[in-house]
Design an enzyme around this catalytic site. Sequence first.
Site, short mmCIF file in Angstrom:
data_model
loop_
_atom_site.label_atom_id
_atom_site.label_comp_id
_atom_site.label_asym_id
_atom_site.label_seq_id
_atom_site.Cartn_x
_atom_site.Cartn_y
_atom_site.Cartn_z
N ARG A 1 72.58 -40.31 -68.87
CA ARG A 1 72.37 -40.14 -70.31
C ARG A 1 73.04 -41.31 -71.02
O ARG A 1 73.87 -42.01 -70.42
CB ARG A 1 72.95 -38.82 -70.79
CG ARG A 1 74.45 -38.73 -70.63
CD ARG A 1 74.98 -37.33 -70.95
NE ARG A 1 76.44 -37.34 -70.85
CZ ARG A 1 77.18 -36.29 -70.52
NH1 ARG A 1 76.60 -35.16 -70.20
NH2 ARG A 1 78.49 -36.37 -70.48
N GLU B 1 19.30 21.45 -71.20
CA GLU B 1 20.02 20.39 -71.89
C GLU B 1 20.25 20.78 -73.36
O GLU B 1 19.43 21.50 -73.94
CB GLU B 1 19.22 19.08 -71.82
CG GLU B 1 19.17 18.48 -70.44
CD GLU B 1 20.55 18.27 -69.84
OE1 GLU B 1 21.32 17.47 -70.40
OE2 GLU B 1 20.87 18.90 -68.82
N ARG C 1 26.08 5.14 -76.52
CA ARG C 1 27.12 5.52 -77.47
C ARG C 1 28.43 4.75 -77.30
O ARG C 1 29.32 4.85 -78.13
CB ARG C 1 27.38 7.04 -77.38
CG ARG C 1 26.32 7.86 -78.06
CD ARG C 1 26.44 9.33 -77.76
NE ARG C 1 25.93 9.66 -76.43
CZ ARG C 1 26.13 10.84 -75.83
NH1 ARG C 1 26.85 11.77 -76.39
NH2 ARG C 1 25.61 11.06 -74.62
N ALA D 1 75.45 -32.39 -68.20
CA ALA D 1 74.54 -31.89 -69.24
C ALA D 1 73.79 -33.03 -69.89
O ALA D 1 74.29 -34.16 -70.00
CB ALA D 1 75.35 -31.13 -70.29
C1 UD1 Z 1 24.15 14.96 -67.91
C2 UD1 Z 1 23.41 16.25 -67.51
C3 UD1 Z 1 24.02 17.43 -68.26
C4 UD1 Z 1 25.51 17.52 -68.00
C5 UD1 Z 1 26.20 16.19 -68.33
C6 UD1 Z 1 27.64 16.25 -67.85
C7 UD1 Z 1 21.07 15.62 -67.02
C8 UD1 Z 1 19.68 15.62 -67.54
N1 UD1 Z 1 22.02 16.12 -67.84
O1 UD1 Z 1 23.88 14.75 -69.29
O2 UD1 Z 1 23.38 18.64 -67.87
O3 UD1 Z 1 26.08 18.58 -68.75
O4 UD1 Z 1 25.55 15.11 -67.66
O5 UD1 Z 1 28.35 15.08 -68.19
O6 UD1 Z 1 21.29 15.18 -65.92
N2 UD1 Z 1 21.93 7.62 -65.36
C9 UD1 Z 1 21.24 6.75 -64.53
N3 UD1 Z 1 19.92 6.52 -64.77
C10 UD1 Z 1 19.23 7.12 -65.77
C11 UD1 Z 1 19.93 8.02 -66.61
C12 UD1 Z 1 21.27 8.27 -66.38
O7 UD1 Z 1 21.82 6.18 -63.61
O8 UD1 Z 1 18.03 6.86 -65.88
C13 UD1 Z 1 23.35 7.86 -65.10
C14 UD1 Z 1 24.23 7.45 -66.26
O9 UD1 Z 1 24.67 6.11 -66.08
C15 UD1 Z 1 25.39 8.44 -66.15
C16 UD1 Z 1 24.76 9.67 -65.51
O10 UD1 Z 1 23.54 9.24 -64.95
O11 UD1 Z 1 26.40 7.98 -65.30
C17 UD1 Z 1 24.52 10.80 -66.51
O12 UD1 Z 1 23.65 10.35 -67.52
P1 UD1 Z 1 23.89 10.69 -69.05
O13 UD1 Z 1 22.78 10.07 -69.84
O14 UD1 Z 1 25.26 10.38 -69.45
O15 UD1 Z 1 23.66 12.28 -69.02
P2 UD1 Z 1 24.21 13.36 -70.06
O16 UD1 Z 1 23.36 13.34 -71.27
O17 UD1 Z 1 25.66 13.20 -70.25
#
Ligand code: UD1
Length: 468
Positions: free
Chosen positions: A446, A161, A19, A429
Site C-alpha cells: 500500500r 356434474e 380459471r 490492512a
Molecule cells: C371433475 C369431475 C367431478 C369431480 C371433480 C373433482 C368429470 C366430468 N368431473 O370435475 O365429478 O367432482 O373433478 O375435482 O370428470 N382433463 C384432461 N383432459 C380433458 C379434461 C380434463 O386431461 O379433456 C384433466 C384436467 O387437466 C384435470 C382433470 O382432468 O386435471 C379434471 O378436469 P377438470 O376440468 O378440472 O374437472 P372438474 O370440472 O373439476
Amino acid sequence: MVKQNNLSVIILAAGKGTRMKSSYPKALHQILGKPMLYYILGSAYLLEPKNVFVVVGYKKDLVKAYLEKDFPRAIAVDQDRQLGTAHAVAAVSGHRKKLAGQVLVLSSDCPLIDGKTLANLAQKQDKTQSSATILSTEFPDPAGYGRIVKDRDGNLLKVVEEADAAPDQKLIKQVNTSIYCFHRDRLFDGLKDIGSSNTQNEYYLTDIVEQLAAAGKKVSTLHLADYAQVLGVNDRIQLAEAEKSMQKKINEKLMVQGVTIRDPQNTYIQDTVIVGQDTIIHPGCLISGKTAIGPDCRIGPFSQIADSTIGDRTAVNASVVLGASIGKENTIGPYSYIRPYTHTGIGVKIGGFCEVKKSTIDHKSKVPHLSYVGDTHIGKGVNVGASCVTVNYDGFSKHKTIIEDGVFIGSDTMLVAPVRIGKDALVAAGSVITEDVPDGCLAIARGVQKNIQQGALRYREKKRKDQS
Ligand code: UD1
Ligand code: CA
C-alpha cells in the site's frame, strides 16, 4: 407400501385450467416450489405400480419436459384436443395391452392425496371385485363438484356434474373426488359408449358410473372423511389453500420428529428436506431440495436454504445458502450469501454481509465482516479482516486464491488471484496483493503514509481564501 404389480396409473393433466388465468398448464402450478404433478406422481409411485401414464395436452412440451426431469419413467400420452375427462382416459387406450388389470385414474389438480388412501382404494376395488370404485368425500360446500347419486337402498346410480344437476341433486353432500380405481377392461370397453350430450358438451368420465350400474356391474365407493386430501385446485385461491395444507402436513411431520418450528404458517419446507432433532427453525424460512440439516441447529429467522447440508449445532441467521455443505458448529450471517460448491469445516464463522462462492473454508477460520470469497481455499485458523475481496475474475477467466493455515489478512485487502498466501503469513490492512506471500512473511502492499506538519491548517486556509 405393498408392491402393486397388478396396478397401472393414469393421471389426467391435459387441461388448461382456464380459471387459473395463466399461460402455464395447470399441472405445473406450484405448491411449495414444486409442480402439482410432483405430488400426485409421488403418491402414485408409493404404490410401486406397473406403469404410470400422464395425459398431456395444453402446453404439453412444458409438462413433458418436467416429467423427463423428475419422473423419467412416467409415460406421457398426448390428448391433442381437451374434450373431457373420458376423452382424456381414452387417449391411453392405444396402450391398453401394457396396462395392468387394475387402473387407478387420478387428476393432476388433486395434489394432496395420500399414497395410503390410493392403496386403500385399489384394495377395495380388488376385494369387492368392482368394475369401478370411486373415492368420495363430503365437503362443507360441495359447489363445483360432481354429486354421488344413490337409490333409496344406498346403491350407487350415477355421478351428476354441478352444471347438469337438478336443484335437489345439488343438495347432495357426497361428491366425486375424481379419483377412481377401475377394472381395466370394464373401463376401456365402457369409454366407447360415452357421449357428450350434456351442458358442457364434454365427454365425462363420470358417465361411466351410470353406464356400469345400469348394466348390472358392480360399482362401489370408498368414502374419505379427511376431505383436505382431495381438495381440487381450479383457481389460485384453491392453489393457496392446497399449499397451506401441504405446508401443514410437512411441518407437522417434522415437529413430530422433534424439530421446533416456531411459526409453522411462516415456514416453507419441501418434503425432500431432512431436519435433525432439537433444531429450531425461526420464522420466515424457505428450505428446499436435497437439504439435510443436522440436530441442534438454529435456522433463521428469514433464511433460505436449498440443496445444502448443514452440520450439527450450526446457526444460519437471515442468510441464503445454496448448494453448499456447511460443517458443524458454524455461524453464518446475518445477511450472508453462501453459493454453490462452498464447503466449510468445523467451527467456521461467516459473519455479516459476506458472499462465498465455490470455496473451502477449513476448521475454525473466520470471515466475519463484509467480504467476498470466491474460488478460494482457506486453511485452518485463518482470520480474514473486514471488507476483504478475493479478486478472482480478470474479465475473461476465474483464478484461484490459496490462503494457508494460520494466516491473518488485515482489513480492506484485495487478493488478486491467482495468488497464494503462505502458512502463518500476515497481510497488512489495505494491501493489494498481486504476488505470492511466502510462509511466515508480513506483506504490505500500500502507499506509504506521509504526515505533513500544519498541513490541515494550511489546506483549510487556502480553501477559505479561494472561496472569498
Ligand atoms: C371433475 C369431475 C367431478 C369431480 C371433480 C373433482 C368429470 C366430468 N368431473 O370435475 O365429478 O367432482 O373433478 O375435482 O370428470 N382433463 C384432461 N383432459 C380433458 C379434461 C380434463 O386431461 O379433456 C384433466 C384436467 O387437466 C384435470 C382433470 O382432468 O386435471 C379434471 O378436469 P377438470 O376440468 O378440472 O374437472 P372438474 O370440472 O373439476
Ligand atoms: Ca378440477
